[in-house]
Design a protein around this motif. Structure first.
Motif, PDB file in Angstrom:
ATOM      1  N   HIS A  84       0.859  -1.193   0.000  1.00 16.94           N
ATOM      2  CA  HIS A  84       0.000   0.000   0.000  1.00 16.94           C
ATOM      3  C   HIS A  84       0.890   1.235   0.000  1.00 16.94           C
ATOM      4  N   GLN A  85       0.654   2.117  -0.965  1.00 15.50           N
ATOM      5  CA  GLN A  85       1.479   3.316  -1.093  1.00 15.50           C
ATOM      6  C   GLN A  85       0.678   4.557  -0.744  1.00 15.50           C
ATOM      7  N   LEU A  86       1.274   5.412   0.075  1.00 10.57           N
ATOM      8  CA  LEU A  86       0.687   6.704   0.417  1.00 10.57           C
ATOM      9  C   LEU A  86       1.676   7.779   0.022  1.00 10.57           C
ATOM     10  N   SER A  87       1.172   8.938  -0.408  1.00 14.83           N
ATOM     11  CA  SER A  87       2.069  10.028  -0.788  1.00 14.83           C
ATOM     12  C   SER A  87       1.828  11.250   0.094  1.00 14.83           C
ATOM     13  N   PHE A  88       2.905  11.996   0.313  1.00 13.91           N
ATOM     14  CA  PHE A  88       2.882  13.156   1.199  1.00 13.91           C
ATOM     15  C   PHE A  88       3.686  14.286   0.570  1.00 13.91           C
ATOM     16  N   THR A  89       3.313  15.512   0.914  1.00 16.63           N
ATOM     17  CA  THR A  89       4.016  16.665   0.361  1.00 16.63           C
ATOM     18  C   THR A  89       5.256  17.030   1.165  1.00 16.63           C
ATOM     19  N   SER A  90       5.348  16.588   2.425  1.00 15.68           N
ATOM     20  CA  SER A  90       6.530  16.912   3.231  1.00 15.68           C
ATOM     21  C   SER A  90       7.125  15.643   3.827  1.00 15.68           C
ATOM     22  N   ILE A  91       8.417  15.706   4.085  1.00 18.15           N
ATOM     23  CA  ILE A  91       9.089  14.560   4.689  1.00 18.15           C
ATOM     24  C   ILE A  91       8.597  14.347   6.120  1.00 18.15           C
ATOM     25  N   GLN A  92       8.184  15.420   6.781  1.00 18.10           N
ATOM     26  CA  GLN A  92       7.671  15.302   8.148  1.00 18.10           C
ATOM     27  C   GLN A  92       6.390  14.450   8.175  1.00 18.10           C
ATOM     28  N   GLU A  93       5.475  14.702   7.231  1.00 22.50           N
ATOM     29  CA  GLU A  93       4.242  13.913   7.152  1.00 22.50           C
ATOM     30  C   GLU A  93       4.563  12.447   6.860  1.00 22.50           C
ATOM     31  N   ALA A  94       5.512  12.219   5.962  1.00 24.19           N
ATOM     32  CA  ALA A  94       5.901  10.848   5.609  1.00 24.19           C
ATOM     33  C   ALA A  94       6.512  10.135   6.816  1.00 24.19           C
ATOM     34  N   LYS A  95       7.340  10.847   7.595  1.00 24.51           N
ATOM     35  CA  LYS A  95       7.941  10.246   8.791  1.00 24.51           C
ATOM     36  C   LYS A  95       6.874   9.901   9.829  1.00 24.51           C
ATOM     37  N   GLU A  96       5.846  10.739   9.944  1.00 23.68           N
ATOM     38  CA  GLU A  96       4.758  10.447  10.880  1.00 23.68           C
ATOM     39  C   GLU A  96       4.029   9.168  10.493  1.00 23.68           C
ATOM     40  N   GLU A  97       3.778   8.991   9.187  1.00 25.05           N
ATOM     41  CA  GLU A  97       3.126   7.772   8.710  1.00 25.05           C
ATOM     42  C   GLU A  97       4.026   6.554   8.951  1.00 25.05           C
ATOM     43  N   LEU A  98       5.296   6.719   8.675  1.00 24.85           N
ATOM     44  CA  LEU A  98       6.271   5.638   8.844  1.00 24.85           C
ATOM     45  C   LEU A  98       6.407   5.240  10.312  1.00 24.85           C
ATOM     46  N   SER A  99       6.162   6.183  11.211  1.00 22.77           N
ATOM     47  CA  SER A  99       6.375   5.980  12.645  1.00 22.77           C
ATOM     48  C   SER A  99       5.203   5.340  13.367  1.00 22.77           C
ATOM     49  N   SER A 100       4.202   4.932  12.634  1.00 21.00           N
ATOM     50  CA  SER A 100       3.012   4.398  13.281  1.00 21.00           C
ATOM     51  C   SER A 100       2.521   3.150  12.557  1.00 21.00           C
ATOM     52  N   ILE A 101       2.240   2.129  13.334  1.00 21.26           N
ATOM     53  CA  ILE A 101       1.633   0.905  12.797  1.00 21.26           C
ATOM     54  C   ILE A 101       0.268   0.771  13.446  1.00 21.26           C
ATOM     55  N   LYS A 102      -0.740   0.601  12.629  1.00 19.74           N
ATOM     56  CA  LYS A 102      -2.104   0.444  13.142  1.00 19.74           C
ATOM     57  C   LYS A 102      -2.747  -0.777  12.487  1.00 19.74           C
TER      58      LYS A 102
END
Length: 160
Positions: A84-102
Motif C-alpha cells: 500500500h502506497q501513500l504520498s505526502f508533500t513533506s518529509i515530516q508527514e511521511a515520517k509520521e506515517e512511517l512511525s506508526s503501525i495500526k
C-alpha cells in the motif's frame, strides 16, 4: 530510533498490533532521501512463551517491510507498507506515517493456550542490505545510518 508504545488488540480470531515509533533522520540520511535514495525499514514482531530452563517457545515471528522514498517529478514523499502506497508533500508527514503501525494482524488466537504466559517484542530497523553497495561499507561506521530501535518487550494480556 525508539519505540514509544506497542499493544495487542483483540479482534474476532486474532490480535492486531498497534505501535508508535520515534523516528529521527539525521541530516545526511534526510539529504539522501531528498536525492532519491529509498530507505527500507523492517518491523520485526515476535511472541514467545518464556521457559524457565530452556529456550523460549516461539509462537509467532513476523517481519513487515516499510519504505520511504522521494519522487522528484511529483515532489512527493512515498511510504510503501506491504503493497500500500501513500504520498505526502513533506518529509515530516511521511515520517509520521512511517512511525506508526495500526491494525497489523500478527497473531491468531488459536495459537495460544489458556493459562499460559506470553511475552511480545517489536523493533524497527533500517534494512542496510537494501542500500547501494558503495554506501553499505560507509554505514558500518556511521551513526547516521545505524538506525535500529531497542527491542520493545511487554507482557500482553492474551485471553482466548
Amino acid at each position: 530510533m525508539q519505540i514509544k508504545s506497542a499493544e495487542l488488540l483483540p479482534i474476532e480470531e486474532a490480535y492486531l498490533l498497534d505501535a508508535d515509533f520515534e523516528l529521527t533522520l539525521s541530516p545526511a540520511v534526510e539529504d539522501a532521501v531528498n536525492k532519491g535514495m529509498p530507505l527500507n525499514f523492517l518491523v520485526e514482531f515476535q511472541v514467545v512463551s518464556p521457559r524457565r530452563y530452556w529456550f523460549d517457545d516461539e509462537i509467532v515471528s513476523l517481519t513487515s517491510k516499510v519504505s520511504l522514498s522521494y519522487h522528484a517529478l511529483s515532489r512527493q514523499y512515498l511510504v510503501n507498507r506491504d503493497g500500500h502506497q501513500l504520498s505526502f508533500t513533506s518529509i515530516q508527514e511521511a515520517k509520521e506515517e512511517l512511525s506508526s503501525i495500526k491494525g497489523w494482524q500478527v497473531l491468531e488466537k488459536d495459537l495460544l493456550k489458556k493459562e499460559e504466559a506470553y511475552q511480545a517484542a517489536v523493533r524497527m530497523r533500517l534494512d542496510q542490505s537494501k542500500l547501494p553497495k558503495a554506501l553499505q561499507v560507509d554505514t558500518l561506521s556511521s551513526e547516521d545510518w545505524n538506525m535500529i530501535s531497542e527491542r520493545f518487550r511487554w507482557t500482553p494480556v492474551l485471553g482466548n
